[in-house]
Design a protein around this motif. Structure first.
Motif, PDB file in Angstrom:
ATOM      1  N   ASN A  86     -18.261  88.747 -96.277  1.00 12.80           N
ATOM      2  CA  ASN A  86     -17.369  88.100 -97.243  1.00 12.80           C
ATOM      3  C   ASN A  86     -16.667  89.077 -98.177  1.00 12.80           C
ATOM      4  OD1 ASN A  86     -17.930  85.419 -96.306  1.00 12.80           O
ATOM      5  ND2 ASN A  86     -19.938  85.644 -97.270  1.00 12.80           N
ATOM      6  N   ILE A  87     -16.315  90.224 -97.650  1.00 12.66           N
ATOM      7  CA  ILE A  87     -15.588  91.223 -98.423  1.00 12.66           C
ATOM      8  C   ILE A  87     -14.157  90.749 -98.630  1.00 12.66           C
ATOM      9  CG2 ILE A  87     -14.582  93.544 -98.228  1.00 12.66           C
ATOM     10  CD1 ILE A  87     -17.298  94.466 -97.115  1.00 12.66           C
ATOM     11  N   LYS A  88     -13.674  90.911 -99.841  1.00 12.20           N
ATOM     12  CA  LYS A  88     -12.320  90.462-100.196  1.00 12.20           C
ATOM     13  C   LYS A  88     -11.364  91.611-100.498  1.00 12.20           C
ATOM     14  CE  LYS A  88     -13.546  86.116-100.142  1.00 12.20           C
ATOM     15  NZ  LYS A  88     -13.672  85.602 -98.804  1.00 12.20           N
ATOM     16  N   GLU A  89     -11.888  92.847-100.515  1.00 12.50           N
ATOM     17  CA  GLU A  89     -11.044  94.005-100.809  1.00 12.50           C
ATOM     18  C   GLU A  89     -11.281  95.101 -99.768  1.00 12.50           C
ATOM     19  OE1 GLU A  89     -10.304  95.027-105.133  1.00 12.50           O
ATOM     20  OE2 GLU A  89     -12.306  94.111-105.201  1.00 12.50           O
ATOM     21  N   VAL A  90     -10.174  95.681 -99.314  1.00 11.96           N
ATOM     22  CA  VAL A  90     -10.229  96.763 -98.331  1.00 11.96           C
ATOM     23  C   VAL A  90      -9.455  97.946 -98.884  1.00 11.96           C
ATOM     24  CG1 VAL A  90      -9.682  97.448 -95.962  1.00 11.96           C
ATOM     25  CG2 VAL A  90     -10.299  95.061 -96.450  1.00 11.96           C
ATOM     26  N   ALA A  91     -10.062  99.122 -98.821  1.00 15.53           N
ATOM     27  CA  ALA A  91      -9.403 100.360 -99.236  1.00 15.53           C
ATOM     28  C   ALA A  91      -9.177 101.214 -97.999  1.00 15.53           C
ATOM     29  CB  ALA A  91     -10.269 101.113-100.233  1.00 15.53           C
ATOM     30  N   LEU A  92      -7.932 101.603 -97.773  1.00 15.74           N
ATOM     31  CA  LEU A  92      -7.614 102.542 -96.705  1.00 15.74           C
ATOM     32  C   LEU A  92      -7.270 103.858 -97.398  1.00 15.74           C
ATOM     33  CD1 LEU A  92      -6.185 102.172 -93.360  1.00 15.74           C
ATOM     34  CD2 LEU A  92      -5.037 103.848 -94.807  1.00 15.74           C
ATOM     35  N   VAL A 165      -5.650  94.529 -99.773  1.00 15.13           N
ATOM     36  CA  VAL A 165      -5.691  95.808 -99.070  1.00 15.13           C
ATOM     37  C   VAL A 165      -4.935  96.827 -99.911  1.00 15.13           C
ATOM     38  CG1 VAL A 165      -5.113  97.052 -96.955  1.00 15.13           C
ATOM     39  CG2 VAL A 165      -5.759  94.627 -96.830  1.00 15.13           C
ATOM     40  N   LYS A 166      -5.608  97.920-100.231  1.00 15.48           N
ATOM     41  CA  LYS A 166      -4.984  98.965-101.040  1.00 15.48           C
ATOM     42  C   LYS A 166      -4.973 100.285-100.280  1.00 15.48           C
ATOM     43  CE  LYS A 166      -5.957  96.923-105.475  1.00 15.48           C
ATOM     44  NZ  LYS A 166      -6.298  97.145-106.855  1.00 15.48           N
ATOM     45  N   GLY A 167      -3.869 101.009-100.412  1.00 13.41           N
ATOM     46  CA  GLY A 167      -3.761 102.347 -99.870  1.00 13.41           C
ATOM     47  C   GLY A 167      -4.118 103.348-100.956  1.00 13.41           C
ATOM     48  N   LEU A 168      -4.989 104.282-100.612  1.00 10.75           N
ATOM     49  CA  LEU A 168      -5.462 105.267-101.579  1.00 10.75           C
ATOM     50  C   LEU A 168      -5.291 106.679-101.026  1.00 10.75           C
ATOM     51  CD1 LEU A 168      -8.884 103.583-102.492  1.00 10.75           C
ATOM     52  CD2 LEU A 168      -6.680 103.259-103.631  1.00 10.75           C
ATOM     53  N   LEU A 169      -5.149 107.632-101.940  1.00 10.48           N
ATOM     54  CA  LEU A 169      -5.063 109.041-101.575  1.00 10.48           C
ATOM     55  C   LEU A 169      -6.103 109.816-102.378  1.00 10.48           C
ATOM     56  CD1 LEU A 169      -3.589 111.406-100.104  1.00 10.48           C
ATOM     57  CD2 LEU A 169      -2.185 111.605-102.176  1.00 10.48           C
ATOM     58  N   PHE A 170      -6.997 110.494-101.666  1.00 11.03           N
ATOM     59  CA  PHE A 170      -7.995 111.349-102.300  1.00 11.03           C
ATOM     60  C   PHE A 170      -7.454 112.773-102.311  1.00 11.03           C
ATOM     61  CE2 PHE A 170     -11.798 114.154-101.547  1.00 11.03           C
ATOM     62  CZ  PHE A 170     -12.266 114.133-102.846  1.00 11.03           C
ATOM     63  N   GLU A 176      -9.753 113.525-107.455  1.00  7.45           N
ATOM     64  CA  GLU A 176      -9.305 112.219-107.917  1.00  7.45           C
ATOM     65  C   GLU A 176      -8.722 111.398-106.788  1.00  7.45           C
ATOM     66  OE1 GLU A 176      -6.590 112.975-111.124  1.00  7.45           O
ATOM     67  OE2 GLU A 176      -8.195 113.640-112.455  1.00  7.45           O
ATOM     68  N   ILE A 177      -8.857 110.090-106.934  1.00  7.86           N
ATOM     69  CA  ILE A 177      -8.272 109.132-105.998  1.00  7.86           C
ATOM     70  C   ILE A 177      -7.190 108.376-106.739  1.00  7.86           C
ATOM     71  CG2 ILE A 177      -8.687 107.102-104.553  1.00  7.86           C
ATOM     72  CD1 ILE A 177     -11.655 107.971-104.440  1.00  7.86           C
ATOM     73  N   GLN A 178      -6.044 108.214-106.081  1.00  9.18           N
ATOM     74  CA  GLN A 178      -4.980 107.424-106.690  1.00  9.18           C
ATOM     75  C   GLN A 178      -4.506 106.355-105.706  1.00  9.18           C
ATOM     76  OE1 GLN A 178      -2.104 110.690-107.184  1.00  9.18           O
ATOM     77  NE2 GLN A 178      -0.692 109.509-105.936  1.00  9.18           N
ATOM     78  N   GLU A 179      -4.077 105.242-106.256  1.00 11.53           N
ATOM     79  CA  GLU A 179      -3.510 104.184-105.425  1.00 11.53           C
ATOM     80  C   GLU A 179      -2.063 104.531-105.141  1.00 11.53           C
ATOM     81  OE1 GLU A 179      -2.828  99.360-105.455  1.00 11.53           O
ATOM     82  OE2 GLU A 179      -4.117 100.255-106.973  1.00 11.53           O
ATOM     83  N   ILE A 180      -1.650 104.298-103.909  1.00  8.04           N
ATOM     84  CA  ILE A 180      -0.249 104.564-103.575  1.00  8.04           C
ATOM     85  C   ILE A 180       0.445 103.279-103.154  1.00  8.04           C
ATOM     86  CG2 ILE A 180      -0.662 106.961-102.955  1.00  8.04           C
ATOM     87  CD1 ILE A 180      -0.249 106.008-100.022  1.00  8.04           C
TER      88      ILE A 180
END
Length: 180
Positions: A86-92, A165-170, A176-180
């Motif tokens: 039941n996950i509602k958030e996905v980080a790529l 669904v969020k796109g992230l850059l490490f 640091e991780i930032q959302e793109i």
């Protein structure tokens, strides 16, 4: 001391220091709130960069954080995360200094990539996508394009507006991780 022996020694030390309540809770099940799709790169371990506890993040990692709609491994992870956990958030999450992105750039620039190489075959959907853009891109632009391309594939596959669904850059240099 071999690499595995060294890691097993570190595990023995860790197991003596970890809070027993954390292990007890983990032995009873998992409770992740996020599915993390990241790169296999040893510098990008989500448990380390997020300081997450056992059971907190459900994970799928592969070369260059790809989500290919023909990859049954990735699809099974996504389906299990959403339909059973039941996950509602996905980080790529992609990252700087990615070898997969360097390989993609080399192919796009006419490098001598072996078309039968597993890595070239793995990255071919993304490489084809980039070649259709018909523009030169820096490694930074390719890395961001990769995150956006795979995020789009993931959103289309999930096809559920309730799943975020969020796109992230490490950034390996800053940590640091930032959302793109």
């Amino acid at each position: 001391m071999s690499g595995i022996t060294k890691l097993l020694t570190k595990n023995q030390q860790w197991s003596k220091q970890v809070n027993p309540d954390v292990l007890k809770k983990a032995s009873e099940g998992q409770w992740p709130s996020v599915l993390w799709i990241g790169c296999s790169d040893s510098r990008c371990s989500e448990a380390s960069i997020l300081e997450s506890e056992l059971g907190e993040v459900f994970t799928h990692r592969n070369i260059a954080n790809q989500f290919n709609k023909n990859d049954f491994n990735a699809k099974s992870v996504v389906d299990y995360a959403i339909n059973h956990l039941n996950i509602k958030e996905v980080a790529l999450c992609g990252h700087t200094s990615c070898g997969g992105m360097a390989a993609s750039k080399a192919v796009l620039e006419g490098g001598q990539a072996d078309p039968n190489s597993p890595i070239t075959q793995w990255l071919s959907p993304f490489i084809t996508h980039c070649s259709q853009l018909k523009k030169e891109m820096s490694i930074e632009e390719i890395t961001l394009e990769n995150i956006n391309y795979n995020k789009k594939n993931l959103v289309e596959y999930i096809n559920n507006e309730k799943i975020i669904v969020k796109g992230l850059l490490f950034n390996i240099k800053s940590g640091e991780i930032q959302e793109i």
